[in-house]
Structures are given as C-alpha cells and as structure tokens.
Design a protein around this motif. Structure first.
Motif, short mmCIF file in Angstrom:
data_model
loop_
_atom_site.label_atom_id
_atom_site.label_comp_id
_atom_site.label_asym_id
_atom_site.label_seq_id
_atom_site.Cartn_x
_atom_site.Cartn_y
_atom_site.Cartn_z
N ILE A 1 0.84 -1.20 0.00
CA ILE A 1 0.00 0.00 0.00
C ILE A 1 0.87 1.25 0.00
CG2 ILE A 1 -1.60 1.36 1.41
CD1 ILE A 1 -2.90 -1.29 2.24
N GLY A 2 1.94 1.25 0.80
CA GLY A 2 2.82 2.40 0.84
C GLY A 2 3.51 2.66 -0.49
N LEU A 3 3.95 1.59 -1.16
CA LEU A 3 4.63 1.74 -2.45
C LEU A 3 3.66 2.19 -3.54
CD1 LEU A 3 6.95 -1.42 -2.39
CD2 LEU A 3 7.56 0.96 -1.92
N VAL A 4 2.46 1.61 -3.53
CA VAL A 4 1.46 2.00 -4.53
C VAL A 4 1.03 3.45 -4.33
CG1 VAL A 4 -0.90 1.57 -5.36
CG2 VAL A 4 0.64 -0.35 -4.92
N PHE A 5 0.96 3.89 -3.08
CA PHE A 5 0.63 5.29 -2.79
C PHE A 5 1.65 6.22 -3.44
CE2 PHE A 5 1.65 8.94 -0.06
CZ PHE A 5 0.47 9.66 -0.17
N GLY A 6 2.94 5.91 -3.24
CA GLY A 6 3.97 6.76 -3.84
C GLY A 6 3.90 6.78 -5.35
N PHE A 7 3.68 5.61 -5.96
CA PHE A 7 3.58 5.55 -7.42
C PHE A 7 2.38 6.36 -7.92
CE2 PHE A 7 1.37 3.47 -10.96
CZ PHE A 7 2.32 3.63 -11.97
N THR A 8 1.25 6.23 -7.26
CA THR A 8 0.03 6.92 -7.69
C THR A 8 0.22 8.44 -7.64
OG1 THR A 8 -1.33 5.08 -6.89
CG2 THR A 8 -2.44 7.18 -7.30
N THR A 9 0.78 8.93 -6.54
CA THR A 9 0.97 10.38 -6.43
C THR A 9 1.98 10.89 -7.47
OG1 THR A 9 2.66 10.03 -4.72
CG2 THR A 9 0.40 10.43 -3.99
N SER A 10 2.94 10.04 -7.83
CA SER A 10 3.91 10.44 -8.85
C SER A 10 3.26 10.53 -10.22
CB SER A 10 5.06 9.42 -8.89
OG SER A 10 5.86 9.60 -10.04
N VAL A 11 2.48 9.51 -10.59
CA VAL A 11 1.85 9.48 -11.90
C VAL A 11 0.81 10.59 -12.04
CG1 VAL A 11 0.36 8.11 -13.42
CG2 VAL A 11 2.32 7.04 -12.31
N LEU A 12 0.09 10.86 -10.95
CA LEU A 12 -0.92 11.92 -10.98
C LEU A 12 -0.29 13.31 -10.78
CD1 LEU A 12 -3.82 10.26 -8.93
CD2 LEU A 12 -3.54 10.42 -11.42
N ARG A 13 1.03 13.35 -10.64
CA ARG A 13 1.79 14.61 -10.52
C ARG A 13 1.40 15.41 -9.27
NH1 ARG A 13 1.00 13.24 -15.72
NH2 ARG A 13 2.85 13.28 -17.08
N TRP A 14 1.18 14.67 -8.16
CA TRP A 14 0.91 15.31 -6.88
C TRP A 14 2.18 15.48 -6.05
CZ3 TRP A 14 -3.79 11.75 -5.37
CH2 TRP A 14 -4.88 12.08 -6.19
N TRP A 15 3.14 14.56 -6.27
CA TRP A 15 4.26 14.47 -5.35
C TRP A 15 5.45 13.84 -6.06
CZ3 TRP A 15 5.61 9.69 -2.42
CH2 TRP A 15 6.61 9.91 -1.46
N VAL A 16 6.67 14.32 -5.73
CA VAL A 16 7.89 13.75 -6.32
C VAL A 16 8.33 12.57 -5.47
CG1 VAL A 16 10.25 14.22 -7.07
CG2 VAL A 16 8.54 16.05 -7.10
N PRO A 17 8.47 11.39 -6.05
CA PRO A 17 8.79 10.18 -5.25
C PRO A 17 10.25 10.13 -4.80
CG PRO A 17 8.71 9.62 -7.57
CD PRO A 17 8.31 11.07 -7.48
N ASP A 18 10.60 10.96 -3.81
CA ASP A 18 11.92 10.89 -3.23
C ASP A 18 12.10 9.53 -2.55
OD1 ASP A 18 13.44 11.45 -0.34
OD2 ASP A 18 14.42 12.37 -2.07
N THR A 19 13.26 8.90 -2.75
CA THR A 19 13.48 7.54 -2.27
C THR A 19 13.28 7.42 -0.77
OG1 THR A 19 15.04 7.09 -4.06
CG2 THR A 19 15.14 5.64 -2.14
N GLY A 20 13.89 8.31 0.01
CA GLY A 20 13.78 8.22 1.45
C GLY A 20 12.35 8.39 1.94
N VAL A 21 11.65 9.38 1.40
CA VAL A 21 10.26 9.62 1.83
C VAL A 21 9.36 8.46 1.41
CG1 VAL A 21 8.31 11.18 1.62
CG2 VAL A 21 10.61 12.11 1.73
N TRP A 22 9.59 7.95 0.18
CA TRP A 22 8.75 6.86 -0.32
C TRP A 22 8.92 5.61 0.55
CZ3 TRP A 22 8.42 5.49 -6.24
CH2 TRP A 22 7.28 4.71 -6.45
N LEU A 23 10.15 5.23 0.82
CA LEU A 23 10.39 4.06 1.66
C LEU A 23 9.89 4.29 3.08
CD1 LEU A 23 13.92 2.89 0.47
CD2 LEU A 23 11.69 1.97 -0.15
N GLY A 24 9.96 5.56 3.54
CA GLY A 24 9.41 5.88 4.85
C GLY A 24 7.90 5.69 4.89
N ALA A 25 7.21 6.10 3.80
CA ALA A 25 5.76 5.91 3.72
C ALA A 25 5.41 4.43 3.69
CB ALA A 25 5.22 6.61 2.48
N ALA A 26 6.19 3.64 2.95
CA ALA A 26 5.95 2.21 2.89
C ALA A 26 6.18 1.57 4.26
CB ALA A 26 6.86 1.56 1.84
#
Length: 280
Positions: free
Chosen positions: A205-230
């Motif tokens: 769920i955390g990884l899919v959240f990061g991908f979705t926000t990136s594709v929808l251009r809401w958020w830049v998927p920074d590696t540290g923040v993305w793994l932190g969300a996951a």
C-alpha cells in the motif's frame, strides 16, 4: 496461487534496496575540486526545481540544453559526455547520454549547447520523477551534477507505468489473501504471526501510494520519503494484525488426545477413538 506474505514483503524490500544500491552507485572516482556547474533546459535553470515547477520533458518535443562549466582548478579538464537520467527508488527509468569533446583550461568557463531529442521517452516513464544531469570526464569520473525534478509526459504503458501496475497487482493479491484468511478464521492464534500476515499488504500500500501520487503529478517520489511511507504503512498494518481478535477454536481444536481412549473391537483391523471428555 497462494501468496506467502512474509516472502512477498522480504522479496519486495530486497529487490528495492538491492536495486537502489546497485543502480545508484557510480564509479569510485573522486570528483575534481574547483569545478562549477550550471545547467538550463529551454533557457531555464534546472537546479532547485520542485513538483510545482518541474522540467517538462515531452517525447515529441526536443529540449534545448545548455551546460556551463567553470574550471577553478590548476589542471585542464576534459568533458566526455553529458548524462540526463531519471530515477525512482534507485531504479533508472530514463537515461540520455550525449557525447562531447570539450576541453576547459584552468580558470576558464565554457558553455556547451545542444538539443536533446527525447525519442522513446513515452515508453520509458510518466509523471513526476527525480532527475539528474551529470557531466562525465574523459576518465569516466563525474565532474559535477545538478539535481532537478522532471515532469515526463510519457504513457502509463511505459516501463515505469508497468512497474506501478505490477506493484498494485501484487498488493491486491496480498490483500485478498489476508482478507480470505480473516473471513475464514484461518489466521494464526499467535499475535505476532497475525501481524506479519498483514505486513506485506502494508508495504504494498505504501509503495502504490507513492507511485500513484507520482503518476498523478501530486508528489515527487523521493526515495527516502517513499520508503518511509511504505514502512509507516507496514507498521500500521502489523499493529492492526497484532491487535486483531484471536480466531475462535474450531471443532477440531476441541479434541484433546489426553481425554480419549482407544476402543479395540473384535475386528483386529478396526480401531475406534472414543472421547471420554475432561475428567472432573
């Protein structure tokens, strides 16, 4: 097909961190001192760009790139190529290298200008992606780089898009497996095992959240923040599994061999177990 949550979680994290370590590591060369680098795309500086003001890359529209290098050192430097790349979680989804033969004497400043044709970008990535423009010397050592944010106008059928779709499918399968286990009261009576059972869906769920926000251009998927969300989503899922009600014991669980006797009938081939119930 049975999804093994622990194996799924370990496999996903191993692949992501392993790929990040392998693909983000460059040659073990020291960057020369005294080299100043600036870069523009379509006459706009790319340094410090954000998701609100990214560098737009369109597959059918060439980008005018200008790279300015100042050699503040005591030796001449030679530029071999300029690399423009985009990475997510250490995975490189687009890369363009332009060969050059530029030599810069000590104390001099030179500007390299060229048009980048991002052919094939549509099939490589889409959405907001962290970008990097690097200048490489004749010996393969990096002379300098500039970090930026790119808005890639590619297709959801690109490599990056398929990467996100694969994450979503695996996450859905892990969620379905956990839901079936909860509905059928098949989760373990051990709280830690129940928590681990929900760990994999949380990671997904955390990884899919990061991908979705990136594709929808809401958020830049920074590696540290993305793994932190996951990691945060995985922790919440684990706690929910740990605190979930213990499954009721079924009829089979009520049988205790300690309170049973063996009744051997006249037929030597027949053995019947007779429950005597608990002793008062």
């Amino acid at each position: 097909m049975t999804i093994h949550p622990r194996r799924f979680a370990i496999s996903v994290l191993t692949v992501l961190f392993g790929a990040a370590a392998l693909l983000s590591s460059g040659p073990a060369h020291a960057q020369p001192d005294g080299v100043e680098l600036t870069a523009t795309v379509d006459d706009r500086d790319i340094a410090g760009r954000s998701g609100a003001d990214p560098v737009v890359l369109t597959p059918d529209s060439p980008a005018a790139i200008a790279v300015t290098l100042r050699n503040n050192g005591a030796q001449q430097i030679e530029v071999r190529r300029v690399d423009l790349t985009g990475e997510v979680l250490g995975l490189r989804f687009f890369s363009y290298s332009t060969a050059v033969g530029l030599k810069i004497a000590p104390g001099k400043t030179e500007t390299l200008r060229y048009d980048l044709d991002p052919a094939g970008l549509e099939g490589q990535a889409t959405g907001l992606i962290a970008g990097r423009l690097a200048v490489v010397g004749a010996d393969g050592a990096e002379l300098g780089h500039v970090g930026t944010v790119t808005d890639v106008r590619g297709s959801i059928r690109s490599v990056y898009g398929l990467f996100g779709i694969a994450l979503a499918v695996l996450t859905a399968l892990a969620l379905l497996d956990a839901a079936i286990g909860i509905a059928g009261h098949r989760l373990s009576a051990n709280r830690w095992q129940r928590g681990v059972r929900l760990l994999a869906p949380g990671v997904g769920i955390g990884l899919v959240f990061g991908f979705t926000t990136s594709v929808l251009r809401w958020w830049v998927p920074d590696t540290g923040v993305w793994l932190g969300a996951a990691g945060a989503a995985a922790a919440v899922a684990f706690v929910l599994g740990y605190l979930s009600p213990t499954p009721d014991s079924g009829p089979d669980d009520a049988f205790d061999p300690e309170f049973a006797t063996v009744d051997v009938s006249g037929n030597a081939d027949t053995v019947r177990i007779v429950s005597r119930g608990p002793i008062a």
